[in-house]
Enzyme design. Structure first.
Site, mmCIF file in Angstrom:
data_model
loop_
_atom_site.group_PDB
_atom_site.id
_atom_site.type_symbol
_atom_site.label_atom_id
_atom_site.label_comp_id
_atom_site.label_asym_id
_atom_site.label_seq_id
_atom_site.Cartn_x
_atom_site.Cartn_y
_atom_site.Cartn_z
ATOM 1 N N ASN A 10 0.869 -1.174 0.000
ATOM 2 C CA ASN A 10 0.000 0.000 0.000
ATOM 3 C C ASN A 10 0.906 1.224 0.000
ATOM 4 O OD1 ASN A 10 -1.797 2.056 0.486
ATOM 5 N ND2 ASN A 10 -2.435 1.340 2.526
ATOM 6 N N TRP A 11 0.985 1.872 -1.145
ATOM 7 C CA TRP A 11 1.925 3.004 -1.282
ATOM 8 C C TRP A 11 1.376 4.282 -0.658
ATOM 9 C CZ3 TRP A 11 3.740 2.148 -7.104
ATOM 10 C CH2 TRP A 11 4.454 0.939 -7.160
ATOM 11 N N LYS A 12 0.129 4.264 -0.221
ATOM 12 C CA LYS A 12 -0.515 5.433 0.415
ATOM 13 C C LYS A 12 -0.284 6.687 -0.439
ATOM 14 C CE LYS A 12 -0.230 3.098 4.834
ATOM 15 N NZ LYS A 12 -0.084 3.182 6.295
ATOM 16 N N HIS A 100 -9.517 1.191 4.888
ATOM 17 C CA HIS A 100 -8.250 1.346 5.617
ATOM 18 C C HIS A 100 -8.485 2.264 6.818
ATOM 19 C CE1 HIS A 100 -4.129 2.393 6.573
ATOM 20 N NE2 HIS A 100 -3.774 1.316 5.896
ATOM 21 N N GLU A 102 -6.869 4.621 7.926
ATOM 22 C CA GLU A 102 -6.649 6.046 7.635
ATOM 23 C C GLU A 102 -7.882 6.652 6.980
ATOM 24 O OE1 GLU A 102 -2.985 5.348 5.563
ATOM 25 O OE2 GLU A 102 -2.072 4.766 7.477
ATOM 26 N N GLU A 172 -5.212 -4.973 10.531
ATOM 27 C CA GLU A 172 -4.159 -3.988 10.776
ATOM 28 C C GLU A 172 -4.423 -3.266 12.097
ATOM 29 O OE1 GLU A 172 -2.200 -2.753 6.787
ATOM 30 O OE2 GLU A 172 -3.906 -1.431 7.121
ATOM 31 N N GLY A 178 2.779 2.094 10.927
ATOM 32 C CA GLY A 178 3.749 3.185 10.809
ATOM 33 C C GLY A 178 4.504 3.506 12.089
ATOM 34 N N SER A 218 3.627 -2.349 10.307
ATOM 35 C CA SER A 218 5.083 -2.413 10.491
ATOM 36 C C SER A 218 5.683 -3.755 10.067
ATOM 37 C CB SER A 218 5.461 -2.072 11.941
ATOM 38 O OG SER A 218 5.077 -0.737 12.238
ATOM 39 N N GLY A 239 2.997 -1.179 4.326
ATOM 40 C CA GLY A 239 3.026 0.262 4.048
ATOM 41 C C GLY A 239 4.453 0.713 3.774
ATOM 42 N N GLY A 240 5.090 1.283 4.781
ATOM 43 C CA GLY A 240 6.425 1.883 4.640
ATOM 44 C C GLY A 240 7.438 1.012 3.912
HETATM 45 P P1 13P Z 1 3.161 0.235 7.750
HETATM 46 O O1 13P Z 1 3.662 -1.031 7.106
HETATM 47 O O2 13P Z 1 3.899 1.451 7.294
HETATM 48 O O3 13P Z 1 3.041 0.102 9.224
HETATM 49 O O4 13P Z 1 1.654 0.461 7.184
HETATM 50 C C1 13P Z 1 0.746 -0.577 7.250
HETATM 51 C C2 13P Z 1 -0.447 -0.191 6.486
HETATM 52 O O5 13P Z 1 -1.200 0.682 6.883
HETATM 53 C C3 13P Z 1 -0.701 -0.887 5.211
HETATM 54 O O6 13P Z 1 -1.978 -0.637 4.739
#
Ligand code: 13P
Length: 257
Positions: A10-12, A100, A102, A172, A178, A218, A239-240
């Site tokens: 997920n590149w957000k 998600h 977010e 999640e 994050g 993470s 994510g990251g």
């Molecule tokens: P991180 O891997 O950066 O913690 O993010 C997880 C995430 O929200 C994937 O959708």
């Protein structure tokens, strides 16, 4: 039932189109000699989807699939700023991340909206990646399972058993996103088993056995093997660590070791 693992990036809200194309090319290059792979999915921002799709088609390796990070449930009409499922499908999108944390937190998405999105995605033959997870406060209050169970029941309301079986869920925990604090693998597996039981309750044992449930929060190259060794974790939503080709490729290859 053996469930094919999925590693989804997920590149957000990151990367201009050129950087997205570069990243997907590096990922495809990084896995080109691998024969045993999970399903690999990347989710760029809407405006990079077309360019990333072109790069995937140009490579022709068929190893990387495309996801969107969101969608709207109506196909067209007076909904300024939204993007519909057929519009995503036109550019090769096969998966859509929905609900998600977010989006729930910053854009006030409710279980009811997530349910409408899941139905719209499935109706067009795409696969929803339905996200759920608890806050740190909910965990400390001891209401993790009740909260997640209600999110899952809300998201799957009125969806056929067959469509539930095809769907993907991502657990999640919000406190792990994050933060660098990964949820302990056995605890993540416990919650994911609980989610599978909820799926069995609403859509039957066969769908529960077939549905793929990912862990997110993470995930890093050095956590993936232990996570994948758990009985019920079918992959990861990253994510990251998905924003750098080498770490994402290490997660991908580590997931099938
Ligand atoms: P991180 O891997 O950066 O913690 O993010 C997880 C995430 O929200 C994937 O959708």
């Amino acid at each position: 039932m053996s469930r094919k693992p999925i590693i989804a990036g997920n590149w957000k809200l990151n990367n201009l189109s050129s950087a997205s194309v570069e990243l997907v090319n590096e990922i495809m290059d990084g896995v080109k000699n691998e024969t045993i792979l999970p399903e690999i999915v990347v989710a760029p921002v809407f405006v990079s989807i077309s360019a990333v799709n072109d790069a995937i088609k140009k490579c022709g390796c068929g190893k990387v699939k495309l996801a969107a990070q969101n969608c709207y449930w109506e196909e067209s009409g007076a909904y300024t700023g939204e993007v519909s499922v057929p519009m995503l499908q036109e550019f090769g999108v096969e998966y859509v991340i929905i609900g998600h944390s977010e989006r729930r937190q910053y854009f006030s998405e409710t279980d009811e909206m997530i349910n409408k999105k899941a139905k719209a995605v499935l109706e067009k033959g795409l696969i929803p990646i339905i996200c759920c997870g608890e806050t740190l406060e909910q965990r400390e209050e001891g209401i993790t399972d009740a909260h997640i169970s209600s999110q899952i029941k809300g998201a799957l309301e009125g969806i056929s058993k067959e469509d539930v079986a095809k769907s993907v869920i991502a657990y999640e925990p919000i406190w792990a996103i994050g933060t660098g604090k990964t949820c302990d693998s056995t605890e993540a597996n416990r919650v994911i088993k609980m989610i599978r039981n909820v799926v069995a309750e609403v859509a039957g044992a066969e769908s529960a056995d077939a549905i793929r449930i990912l862990y997110g929060g993470s995930v890093k190259p050095d956590t993936i093997e232990e996570q994948m060794a758990q009985s019920d974790i079918d992959g990861a939503l990253v994510g990251g660590a998905s924003l750098k080709a080498d770490s994402f490729v290490n997660i991908v290859t580590g997931s099938v070791k």
